[in-house]
Motif scaffolding. Sequence first.
Motif, PDB file in Angstrom:
ATOM      1  N   ASP A 265       0.940  -1.170  -0.151  1.00  0.00           N
ATOM      2  CA  ASP A 265      -0.155  -0.016  -0.062  1.00  0.00           C
ATOM      3  C   ASP A 265       0.858   1.413   0.021  1.00  0.00           C
ATOM      4  OD1 ASP A 265      -2.283  -1.594   0.227  1.00  0.00           O
ATOM      5  OD2 ASP A 265      -2.452  -1.546   2.120  1.00  0.00           O
ATOM      6  N   GLU A 266       1.889   1.184   0.718  1.00  0.00           N
ATOM      7  CA  GLU A 266       2.822   2.381   0.885  1.00  0.00           C
ATOM      8  C   GLU A 266       3.470   2.510  -0.427  1.00  0.00           C
ATOM      9  OE1 GLU A 266       2.738  -0.041   2.874  1.00  0.00           O
ATOM     10  OE2 GLU A 266       1.974   0.768   4.808  1.00  0.00           O
ATOM     11  N   GLN A 267       3.968   1.779  -1.045  1.00  0.00           N
ATOM     12  CA  GLN A 267       4.648   1.790  -2.508  1.00  0.00           C
ATOM     13  C   GLN A 267       3.614   2.362  -3.517  1.00  0.00           C
ATOM     14  OE1 GLN A 267       5.838  -2.262  -2.856  1.00  0.00           O
ATOM     15  NE2 GLN A 267       8.224  -1.534  -2.542  1.00  0.00           N
ATOM     16  N   LEU A 268       2.393   1.760  -3.385  1.00  0.00           N
ATOM     17  CA  LEU A 268       1.207   2.312  -4.354  1.00  0.00           C
ATOM     18  C   LEU A 268       1.082   4.071  -4.153  1.00  0.00           C
ATOM     19  CD1 LEU A 268      -0.513   1.341  -6.772  1.00  0.00           C
ATOM     20  CD2 LEU A 268      -2.323   0.509  -5.081  1.00  0.00           C
ATOM     21  N   LEU A 269       0.747   4.203  -2.829  1.00  0.00           N
ATOM     22  CA  LEU A 269       0.526   5.550  -2.503  1.00  0.00           C
ATOM     23  C   LEU A 269       1.741   6.466  -2.953  1.00  0.00           C
ATOM     24  CD1 LEU A 269      -1.207   5.236   1.080  1.00  0.00           C
ATOM     25  CD2 LEU A 269      -2.260   5.695  -1.389  1.00  0.00           C
ATOM     26  N   ALA A 270       2.673   5.895  -2.671  1.00  0.00           N
ATOM     27  CA  ALA A 270       4.150   6.798  -3.373  1.00  0.00           C
ATOM     28  C   ALA A 270       4.251   6.815  -4.740  1.00  0.00           C
ATOM     29  CB  ALA A 270       5.454   6.005  -2.783  1.00  0.00           C
ATOM     30  N   ALA A 271       3.717   5.961  -5.444  1.00  0.00           N
ATOM     31  CA  ALA A 271       3.509   5.973  -6.805  1.00  0.00           C
ATOM     32  C   ALA A 271       2.514   7.129  -7.234  1.00  0.00           C
ATOM     33  CB  ALA A 271       3.428   4.781  -7.560  1.00  0.00           C
ATOM     34  N   LEU A 272       1.291   7.218  -6.667  1.00  0.00           N
ATOM     35  CA  LEU A 272       0.334   8.177  -6.743  1.00  0.00           C
ATOM     36  C   LEU A 272       0.991   9.623  -6.367  1.00  0.00           C
ATOM     37  CD1 LEU A 272      -2.483   9.002  -7.429  1.00  0.00           C
ATOM     38  CD2 LEU A 272      -3.192   8.500  -5.062  1.00  0.00           C
ATOM     39  N   ASP A 273       1.496   9.606  -5.356  1.00  0.00           N
ATOM     40  CA  ASP A 273       2.223  10.946  -4.902  1.00  0.00           C
ATOM     41  C   ASP A 273       3.279  11.555  -5.949  1.00  0.00           C
ATOM     42  OD1 ASP A 273       0.624  11.147  -2.725  1.00  0.00           O
ATOM     43  OD2 ASP A 273       2.104  10.061  -1.470  1.00  0.00           O
ATOM     44  N   GLU A 274       4.005  10.565  -6.368  1.00  0.00           N
ATOM     45  CA  GLU A 274       5.061  10.821  -7.568  1.00  0.00           C
ATOM     46  C   GLU A 274       4.441  11.430  -8.797  1.00  0.00           C
ATOM     47  OE1 GLU A 274       8.832   9.080  -9.830  1.00  0.00           O
ATOM     48  OE2 GLU A 274       7.625   7.798  -8.311  1.00  0.00           O
ATOM     49  N   SER A 275       3.332  10.702  -9.201  1.00  0.00           N
ATOM     50  CA  SER A 275       2.823  11.044 -10.389  1.00  0.00           C
ATOM     51  C   SER A 275       1.978  12.385  -9.991  1.00  0.00           C
ATOM     52  CB  SER A 275       1.456  10.180 -10.878  1.00  0.00           C
ATOM     53  OG  SER A 275       0.966  10.199 -11.838  1.00  0.00           O
ATOM     54  N   LEU A 276       1.383  12.772  -9.315  1.00  0.00           N
ATOM     55  CA  LEU A 276       0.747  13.937  -8.718  1.00  0.00           C
ATOM     56  C   LEU A 276       1.929  15.215  -8.902  1.00  0.00           C
ATOM     57  CD1 LEU A 276      -1.801  13.098  -6.137  1.00  0.00           C
ATOM     58  CD2 LEU A 276      -2.191  13.903  -8.314  1.00  0.00           C
ATOM     59  N   ALA A 277       3.007  14.725  -8.192  1.00  0.00           N
ATOM     60  CA  ALA A 277       4.099  15.763  -8.255  1.00  0.00           C
ATOM     61  C   ALA A 277       4.560  16.025  -9.613  1.00  0.00           C
ATOM     62  CB  ALA A 277       5.155  15.460  -7.243  1.00  0.00           C
ATOM     63  N   GLU A 278       4.608  15.179 -10.238  1.00  0.00           N
ATOM     64  CA  GLU A 278       5.235  15.536 -11.717  1.00  0.00           C
ATOM     65  C   GLU A 278       4.302  16.035 -12.678  1.00  0.00           C
ATOM     66  OE1 GLU A 278       6.441  11.488 -12.946  1.00  0.00           O
ATOM     67  OE2 GLU A 278       8.375  11.697 -11.670  1.00  0.00           O
ATOM     68  N   ARG A 279       3.012  16.068 -12.441  1.00  0.00           N
ATOM     69  CA  ARG A 279       2.005  16.590 -13.373  1.00  0.00           C
ATOM     70  C   ARG A 279       2.111  18.435 -13.200  1.00  0.00           C
ATOM     71  NH1 ARG A 279      -3.141  19.146 -12.619  1.00  0.00           N
ATOM     72  NH2 ARG A 279      -4.303  18.634 -14.541  1.00  0.00           N
ATOM     73  N   ALA A 280       2.536  18.792 -14.475  1.00  0.00           N
ATOM     74  CA  ALA A 280       2.776  20.206 -14.677  1.00  0.00           C
ATOM     75  C   ALA A 280       1.557  20.861 -14.781  1.00  0.00           C
ATOM     76  CB  ALA A 280       3.523  20.376 -16.141  1.00  0.00           C
ATOM     77  N   GLU A 281       1.287  22.057 -13.966  1.00  0.00           N
ATOM     78  CA  GLU A 281       0.271  22.839 -13.751  1.00  0.00           C
ATOM     79  C   GLU A 281       0.391  23.951 -14.935  1.00  0.00           C
ATOM     80  OE1 GLU A 281      -2.187  22.792 -12.445  1.00  0.00           O
ATOM     81  OE2 GLU A 281      -1.708  21.102 -10.819  1.00  0.00           O
ATOM     82  N   PRO A 282      -0.713  24.666 -15.640  1.00  0.00           N
ATOM     83  CA  PRO A 282      -0.362  25.570 -16.858  1.00  0.00           C
ATOM     84  C   PRO A 282       0.189  26.881 -16.129  1.00  0.00           C
ATOM     85  CG  PRO A 282      -2.765  25.009 -16.362  1.00  0.00           C
ATOM     86  CD  PRO A 282      -1.909  23.820 -15.490  1.00  0.00           C
ATOM     87  N   ASP A 283       1.060  27.323 -16.815  1.00  0.00           N
ATOM     88  CA  ASP A 283       1.480  28.864 -16.571  1.00  0.00           C
ATOM     89  C   ASP A 283       0.634  30.053 -16.929  1.00  0.00           C
ATOM     90  OD1 ASP A 283       2.756  31.072 -15.215  1.00  0.00           O
ATOM     91  OD2 ASP A 283       4.854  30.428 -16.049  1.00  0.00           O
ATOM     92  N   GLU A 284      -0.372  30.467 -16.308  1.00  0.00           N
ATOM     93  CA  GLU A 284      -1.278  31.674 -16.861  1.00  0.00           C
ATOM     94  C   GLU A 284      -0.375  32.725 -17.361  1.00  0.00           C
ATOM     95  OE1 GLU A 284      -4.476  32.052 -14.284  1.00  0.00           O
ATOM     96  OE2 GLU A 284      -5.109  29.918 -14.245  1.00  0.00           O
ATOM     97  N   ALA A 285       0.632  32.879 -16.477  1.00  0.00           N
ATOM     98  CA  ALA A 285       1.316  34.405 -16.863  1.00  0.00           C
ATOM     99  C   ALA A 285       2.013  34.207 -18.131  1.00  0.00           C
ATOM    100  CB  ALA A 285       2.328  34.541 -15.665  1.00  0.00           C
ATOM    101  N   ALA A 286       2.499  32.917 -18.330  1.00  0.00           N
ATOM    102  CA  ALA A 286       3.276  32.996 -19.742  1.00  0.00           C
ATOM    103  C   ALA A 286       2.455  32.439 -20.784  1.00  0.00           C
ATOM    104  CB  ALA A 286       4.439  31.675 -19.623  1.00  0.00           C
ATOM    105  N   ALA A 287       1.159  32.244 -20.655  1.00  0.00           N
ATOM    106  CA  ALA A 287       0.256  31.937 -21.850  1.00  0.00           C
ATOM    107  C   ALA A 287      -0.193  32.917 -22.691  1.00  0.00           C
ATOM    108  CB  ALA A 287      -1.077  31.358 -21.181  1.00  0.00           C
ATOM    109  N   PRO A 288       0.057  33.095 -24.001  1.00  0.00           N
ATOM    110  CA  PRO A 288      -0.153  34.097 -25.191  1.00  0.00           C
ATOM    111  C   PRO A 288      -1.491  34.417 -25.120  1.00  0.00           C
ATOM    112  CG  PRO A 288       0.325  31.911 -26.126  1.00  0.00           C
ATOM    113  CD  PRO A 288       0.347  31.550 -24.672  1.00  0.00           C
TER     114      PRO A 288
END
Length: 409
Positions: A265-288
């Motif tokens: 369970d700990e490894q599965l949750l760690a994989a979920l946390d890692e995937s969430l951390a790696e998800r890039a959020e859109p940068d509104e200031a840099a958007a044309p």
Amino acid sequence: MNPFKPNRPPAAALTARAEIPTPVVANGVATLRLYDVIDAWGGDWGVSAGEFNAAIDALPDGITEIRLLINSPGGEVWDGLAILNALRSHPARTVAVVEGIAASAASFVAAGCDEMVMSRNSEVYIHNAIGYASGDAEVMRAAAEDLERLDRNIASIYAEKSGKSIEYWLAEMPKDRFMTAEEALESGLADRIEGADAAPVARARFDMSMFARPRGDRSPQATLPELPSSTEPGDPNRKDDLVAYEDLTAGLRERLGVTETALTDEQLLAALDESLAERAEPDEAAAPAAEATPAAAPVADGSVVVEAGAFAELQRQAALGATAHATQQTQRREGIVQNAINEGRIAPASREHFLALLGKDEAGTVAALASFPKGTIPVAEIGHSESEAVTDNQRLAAKAGWGTTKKEA
């Protein structure tokens, strides 16, 4: 293709009774057979270490793999050890392939190779060392000590291969265990089954609780410690919760693209946390300001990008699953302690103490509870109540509606 059939030399040219030609080599792989009893006399008595090892010595330089085909009832321990150590000392990688049975001494020859492969439907047989002695009590005691030393020596080979302890195998060997290819793989002796297709990860799951019944494990260590089991004391088996929990973890693995089913369970949750951390959020200031399509953020290998709401739902489900798992653990341990109280092994006042011990060392605490004798702590009132002293005539009178009679002092 049978490597022993073409260009086979006459019987006089064989270097061992185990049908070993001189030699069979293809693409740097030497194939040998151990198809007889292992016996120090050799010749008509079986294959001796001298005969077998002479065949190994005759192999040409440049051999990268020795493939040893085994169908042997075993034999003498010391000759078996000499054969194994000759294979160990050769620079080539050694692969034992059990084609029929690897019994007795042949089993530890196979287990001592770099890789042990079970052919489909083949078997392994292990047992304690056997010897014969004639003499007085001192001779017999010495013979018994020799056999016990040999048992520990053999068990150390099984332990090194399987990762289990020497004591585990010392407990298994007196059972004269025949193991199927699947059981040899499960025990850790075999590395794989040759010819058996790898099973895909199961996607569909079914509630089979209606068919559940105790099955009686053949091995005392076969019970998985982290899952509810019908063999544990109390009433820890809650299959509805377990099926829902398995569905949850299967869904998490599928959404994260994780194919490994043995993750904790700990490894599965760690994989979920890692995937969430790696998800890039859109940068509104840099958007044309124009309606140009923004470039997609790079995704690291092994990661899966999903919609934010889906990730939030996964987090919620993961938290629920962890909570359900913790509840199952607590209820199961409470069942273990309550069963010990019901059997009179421990006092009710010790409940919290043993619950704390189970949280630190479950296997050791369960073993300790099982070692306490039953009935040490009274679980019922000592003596007899007034109702137990009622005579048969009084019971009949009460049944007839004649009232009751006070018991006099």
